[in-house]
Design an enzyme around this catalytic site. Structure first.
Site, mmCIF file in Angstrom:
data_model
loop_
_atom_site.group_PDB
_atom_site.id
_atom_site.type_symbol
_atom_site.label_atom_id
_atom_site.label_comp_id
_atom_site.label_asym_id
_atom_site.label_seq_id
_atom_site.Cartn_x
_atom_site.Cartn_y
_atom_site.Cartn_z
ATOM 1 N N HIS A 439 0.825 -1.218 0.000
ATOM 2 C CA HIS A 439 0.000 0.000 0.000
ATOM 3 C C HIS A 439 0.854 1.261 0.000
ATOM 4 O O HIS A 439 0.336 2.353 0.232
ATOM 5 C CB HIS A 439 -0.901 0.026 1.233
ATOM 6 C CG HIS A 439 -1.990 -0.997 1.233
ATOM 7 N ND1 HIS A 439 -3.211 -0.802 0.629
ATOM 8 C CD2 HIS A 439 -2.032 -2.243 1.752
ATOM 9 C CE1 HIS A 439 -3.969 -1.871 0.799
ATOM 10 N NE2 HIS A 439 -3.278 -2.765 1.474
ATOM 11 N N LYS A 760 -1.831 9.536 10.463
ATOM 12 C CA LYS A 760 -3.122 9.349 9.833
ATOM 13 C C LYS A 760 -3.556 10.671 9.243
ATOM 14 O O LYS A 760 -3.265 11.717 9.776
ATOM 15 C CB LYS A 760 -4.133 8.886 10.870
ATOM 16 C CG LYS A 760 -3.856 7.491 11.343
ATOM 17 C CD LYS A 760 -4.006 6.554 10.224
ATOM 18 C CE LYS A 760 -3.801 5.142 10.669
ATOM 19 N NZ LYS A 760 -3.994 4.227 9.576
ATOM 20 N N LYS A 766 -2.313 14.987 1.346
ATOM 21 C CA LYS A 766 -3.719 15.005 0.955
ATOM 22 C C LYS A 766 -4.156 16.406 0.520
ATOM 23 O O LYS A 766 -5.205 16.575 -0.080
ATOM 24 C CB LYS A 766 -4.593 14.551 2.126
ATOM 25 C CG LYS A 766 -4.460 13.081 2.459
ATOM 26 C CD LYS A 766 -5.258 12.253 1.504
ATOM 27 C CE LYS A 766 -5.267 10.796 1.920
ATOM 28 N NZ LYS A 766 -6.063 9.982 0.998
ATOM 29 N N LYS A 877 -16.375 5.354 -3.195
ATOM 30 C CA LYS A 877 -17.654 5.465 -2.484
ATOM 31 C C LYS A 877 -18.426 6.691 -2.950
ATOM 32 O O LYS A 877 -19.647 6.639 -3.129
ATOM 33 C CB LYS A 877 -17.398 5.535 -0.977
ATOM 34 C CG LYS A 877 -16.733 4.296 -0.408
ATOM 35 C CD LYS A 877 -16.131 4.575 0.955
ATOM 36 C CE LYS A 877 -15.165 3.473 1.347
ATOM 37 N NZ LYS A 877 -14.293 3.841 2.468
#
Length: 1031
Positions: A439, A760, A766, A877
């Site tokens: 990953h 996290k 991001k 999603k």
């Protein structure tokens, strides 16, 4: 090396029997015969009628007491078996009432929502146990091959609505609770999210379990039972605060402790050689891993598989009674505390040595307990004669990232030290059994452990790893030969499992370059002599130049010493020393867990097409050249049951209506039919579903219904009231995997790793910072306009953020604080009103995602395009729920854009092949930021968003290079492109017909991203397992 064929055995059941009072028509049963063992033994019994009458009386009398608050209904038939899968509302209500009285966790005085939830969950668990037992009875009988999925995270979310949905009992349970005066949705909200994961790594694992059960594949999941999870996030005026999760405080109705299933786990100690010539790991610290089982039901199938979670403790005799009575209470409990804390926290901070030890203990506990359990099941199913060559034909072990890598040396240890196999036999079995999912896309972010730490904690495993490393060295030498020592050394350094560890003596000799022969041809001697003279002259010139340079350096050093003398006056007794140079520090010896995983696995897969190419071409390129057959792609997916069927019932019913079947829940390819033509027989014309006006109207109505739910939720959680007519623009980051950031210290120009931090997201890569700066820019432009100009230029937006910043990740916490500060200013600006709102949702988790995703209209997946994200699953999603994505070409974004259509995806940003050049240009000081980017930074610095100091945050976007500077994640570079793309979003949203069509085509194109498709590929290409339907 390893055969590509898979071998994975089916998991087994418990070693001893469980007796469980199942329903009004079932009774306790005795111990099973020695040859059979099951998870639970709930059997119809002829003598059950003896218990029925009495129990009917008890239920009826207790629940008709006047002081009881539970609503009684004469239509309820208490004697109907509540565990029956064909149960109607009356029998289910009876079961709920029974558990409220006879499985008590609360006071009997009232039947409030929390008590109703636990009683309802226990009723559902009763129904699950029937299929659970049937599943493993059949697996045991057939001795099927089974996959075992090892993951440090399982981010499950709430279970109640998912479980009754899979059992097709949602309507019946809703009606049963109505009979008891309760609403199903209100009852379901009482359930806390299971704090067993935090990001996409754990959510992926949970989706996989759902698909495995639904598709009837024999499999088990293995993880740890974290008492306090990662943390619960609170948002205050100072930003994010962390408190311990309390999800187990009231108990977990879904789990069943298996006190009869436990295994010893050892740490520390030493390795000695016995008189039998075998290696024995003795002494040290011993704990016990106890199994907690959670049933995982499939959708519309009897198959119910198992998630086994490990908790840790020590034996009672390890409690020091003498010390306790002497008043040394802490010391007396030390062994128990050390054992229990292994399963306290998910990803405990590892800045300290104690934190590192705890992390490694967690990983080894998962691997050791799970492997012992898998092997015990294999031995039991094998009967009297155990053929270890059959082990890979019955057992598959999948490592979800590198956290479970220690299962490789642990399997080797058990096979060699405990089962008596030879090294060669054990190595062959291990390679055929184990597979690895990567990953991580950055080579420098791959997991490593200190060799010294591992030697202390797991001495026998280090011996085995050293042997595997030697095996790898021999393979590399065999492949590349010894003709080119430089090439060979390069390959060995890149591929070895042990980093910065000396080569074996035999290998060192091979790496010594041979000296040139001293025999010279007479005709060549004169020519070479002339050449040597020329070389000598050149060397003399170089020496002279070096002497001049040395003189200059000495002068500079003298000048620096003088400056030091002037700047730092000597204190009393202080001696001044001239330090010309320091010795180069020794590089730390490390164990590369990813290299170990690749070497020992028969299959290595990435999780998106672009990621798998990066794995082959960059991350593990040398291994790919050596073993190309090992490497595969398995693009991630999400379960359509949880992520659309159950969380978005309005849209689900709409899809079923228009494509005339509910089969899409199991066969998502049918979603593509939304693209097809709909024949209008009366008008003799056809049009695509995506262009049908009636569908558009119904589609928008479903979206608005979901938005209204979110409006209520945001008001309750944050106090902010938003408009349903605004675009809901979401960036959430719980659905991500973990990343390891390697911090460096720079000393004498040598890069030295100092420590690792697991973080996290919220994470800088991001690029929530890009999003919030874009919002700030939008706000600034609004403030510069008249009300009429604002309304003409901008569509109303509600910008929603969610995600946790790791407790020690300072920059991420600054971003959270900045977002909340911007929201506090914008949301109270009466001039702007409903044109712009900024909301940070605290403690983002699966349940919040299930609420927000169906209501979302734009979702931001805007990480830097540089292979920073392996795949991502939240993008899947959102697309599945008709949300349009804005993003870069990274991870699964690439494949989503291909499937939904380029025109239905908002793309911006630099491309992957440009990134290295952009960073080089920045380092050289050639980057010129866009004026709009400079404008927004100055606006932030002006203090418009309050008194907080954002210098460190904005400073990370400035400068050319260096730690905490240089805008490594290219926020400034992509900012103009991002702003331009957001203008395109506004334009599209104004045209609601166009926007709705884009939304429908996103749902239609999401069919590929079902975890069912992914699991079929794993089963066929890696695990070699087949579906087993329970009769």
């Amino acid at each position: 090396m390893a055969s590509s064929s898979s071998l994975f055995s089916t998991p087994s059941t418990a070693h001893h029997s469980y007796s469980h009072c199942y329903s009004i028509s079932r009774s306790f049963v005795g111990a099973p015969s020695p040859s059979r063992s099951k998870l639970f033994f709930l059997r119809r019994n002829a003598s059950a009628s003896r218990f029925t009458a009495g129990r009917d009386f008890l239920v009826r009398s207790l629940f008709t007491e006047t002081n009881h608050k539970l609503k009684d209904d004469d239509s309820i038939t208490p004697h109907v078996a509540p565990g029956s899968l064909s149960a109607d509302a009356a029998s289910i209500a009876s079961s709920i009432k029974y558990h409220a009285e006879f499985t008590p966790l609360f006071s009997p005085l009232q039947f409030d929502l929390l008590k109703a939830f636990f009683a309802t969950a226990q009723s559902v668990r009763d129904a699950l146990i029937l299929n659970w037992n049937a599943t493993y009875d059949y697996y045991e009988k057939m001795n099927v091959k089974q996959a075992n999925y090892l993951s440090l995270e399982f981010l499950q979310g709430r279970a109640l609505l998912n479980e009754i949905g899979n059992l097709e009992l949602t309507g019946a349970y809703a009606e049963a609770l109505r009979k008891l005066g309760k609403d199903l949705e209100n009852v379901a909200r009482q359930e806390p999210d299971a704090a067993l994961g935090n990001g996409g790594l754990g959510r992926l694992a949970s989706c996989f379990l759902d698909s495995l059960a639904t598709l009837n594949y024999p499999a088990w999941g293995y993880g740890l039972r974290y008492k306090y999870g990662l943390f619960k996030q609170r948002i205050t005026k100072d930003g994010q605060e962390e408190v311990a999760e309390d999800w187990l405080e009231m108990g977990n109705p879904w789990e069943i402790v298996r006190n009869d299933v436990s295994y010893p786990v050892k740490f520390y100690g030493k390795v000695v050689e016995g008189s039998d010539g075998k290696r024995h790991w003795i002494g040290g610290e011993d704990i016990i891993a106890i199994a907690y089982d959670v049933p995982i039901p499939g959708y519309k199938t009897k198959t119910t598989i198992n998630l086994r979670l490990w908790s840790t403790k020590v034996r009672s005799e390890d409690f020091d009674l003498y010390d306790f009575n002497a008043g040394n209470h802490t010391k007396a409990c030390e062994a128990q505390t050390n054992a229990e804390k292994i399963c306290y926290i998910l990803y405990p901070g590892d800045e300290s040595m104690e934190g590192k030890v705890l992390r490694l203990k967690q990983q080894y506990t998962l691997c050791s307990a799970s492997l012992q359990d898998i092997i015990a099941r294999f031995e039991r199913r094998s009967g009297e004669y155990v053929d270890w060559e059959e082990f890979p034909e019955k057992v598959a072990v999948q490592m979800n990232d590198t956290h479970p890598t220690l299962c490789i040396p642990e399997l080797m240890r058990i096979l060699i030290d405990l089962k008596g196999l030879t090294w060669r036999e054990a190595w062959k079995i291990t390679q055929r059994t184990v597979a690895y999912t990567n990953h991580t896309v950055l080579p420098e972010a791959l997991e490593k452990w200190s060799l010294e730490l591992m030697q202390k904690l797991l001495p026998r495993h280090v011996e085995i790893i050293e042997m595997i490393d030697e095996e790898l060295i021999n393979t590399i030498i065999s492949e590349y030969g010894t003709a080119d020592p430089v090439l060979l050394e390069e390959k060995l350094k890149a591929m070895r499992i042990l980093e910065n560890v000396d080569f074996p003596a035999s290998v060192k000799d091979l790496l010594v370059q041979p000296k040139e022969s001293s025999i010279v041809d007479p005709d060549e001697e004169i020519q070479s002599s002339d050449e040597e003279v020329e070389l000598i002259d050149e060397k003399v010139e170089l020496i002279d130049e070096k002497v001049e340079l040395i003189d200059e350096e000495v002068e500079l050093i003298d000048e620096e010493v003088e400056l030091i003398d002037e700047e730092e006056p000597a204190g009393e007794g202080t001696q001044k020393k001239k330090v010309l140079s320091e010795p180069v520090p020794e590089l730390p010896k490390m164990v590369r867990m990813a290299n170990l995983s690749v070497v020992a696995s028969h299959a290595v897969n990435g999780v998106a097409e672009i990621h798998s190419e990066i794995v082959k071409e960059e991350v593990f390129n040398e291994f790919f050249k050596l073993w190309p057959e090992k490497f595969q792609n398995k693009t991630n997916g999400v379960t359509p049951r949880r992520w659309i069927r159950f969380c978005n019932p309005d849209l689900s019913e709409l899809i079923t209506k228009w494509i005339h079947t509910e089969d899409w829940v199991l066969n998502t390819e049918k979603l593509a039919e939304l693209r097809k033509a709909n024949k209008d027989i009366e008008r003799c014309q056809s049009k695509r579903f995506a262009d049908d006006e009636e569908l558009h109207t119904e589609w928008r109505a479903a979206k608005k219904s979901n938005k209204m739910k979110v409006i209520s939720f945001l008001k309750e959680k944050t106090g902010y009231l938003v408009s349903p007519d605004a675009m809901f623009d979401v960036q959430q980051t719980v659905s991500t995997d973990w990343i390891r950031v390697l911090m460096y210290s720079v000393e004498n120009c040598h890069m030295m790793p100092t420590y690792y931090i697991y973080v996290k997201r919220i994470h800088e890569y991001k690029r929530q910072l890009l999003n919030i700066l874009g919002i700030v820019y939008r706000y600034k432009k609004m403030k510069e306009m008249t009300a009429a100009e604002r309304k003409a230029k901008f569509v109303p937006r509600v910008c929603i953020f969610g995600g946790k910043a790791f407790a020690t990740y300072v920059q991420a916490k600054r971003i959270v604080k900045f977002i909340t500060d911007v929201g506090a200013t914008v949301n109270h600006d009466s001039e702007i009103g409903d044109l712009l709102k900024v909301v940070f949702v605290p403690d983002y988790n699966v349940s919040v995602a299930e609420l927000l995703i169906p209501a979302s209209e734009l979702s931001q997946h805007i990480r830097v395009t540089a292979g920073m994200e392996a795949s991502g699953t939240s993008n899947m999603k959102f697309a599945m729920n008709g949300c349009i994505l804005i993003g870069t070409l990274d991870g699964a974004n690439v494949e989503i854009r291909q499937e939904v259509g380029e025109e239905n995806f908002f793309l911006f940003g630099a491309r992957a092949h440009e990134i290295a050049g952009i960073r080089k240009e920045r380092a050289e000081g050639k980057f010129v930021p866009d004026p709009c980017f400079e404008e927004v930074k100055e606006y932030v610095k002006s203090g418009i968003f309050g008194p907080s100091n954002y210098d460190e945050l904005i400073g990370s976007l400035e400068g050319n290079e260096g730690f905490g500077q240089g805008d490594y994640f290219l926020v400034g570079k992509d900012f103009p492109s991002y702003i331009e793309c957001q203008e395109q979003v506004d334009e599209a949203y104004r045209d609601q017909k166009r926007w709705t069509r884009m939304s429908i085509l996103n749902t239609a194109g999401s069919y590929k991203f079902s975890s069912d498709r992914t699991i079929h590929e794993y089963a066929k290409d890696i695990w070699n397992i087949k579906p087993v339907e329970i009769p």
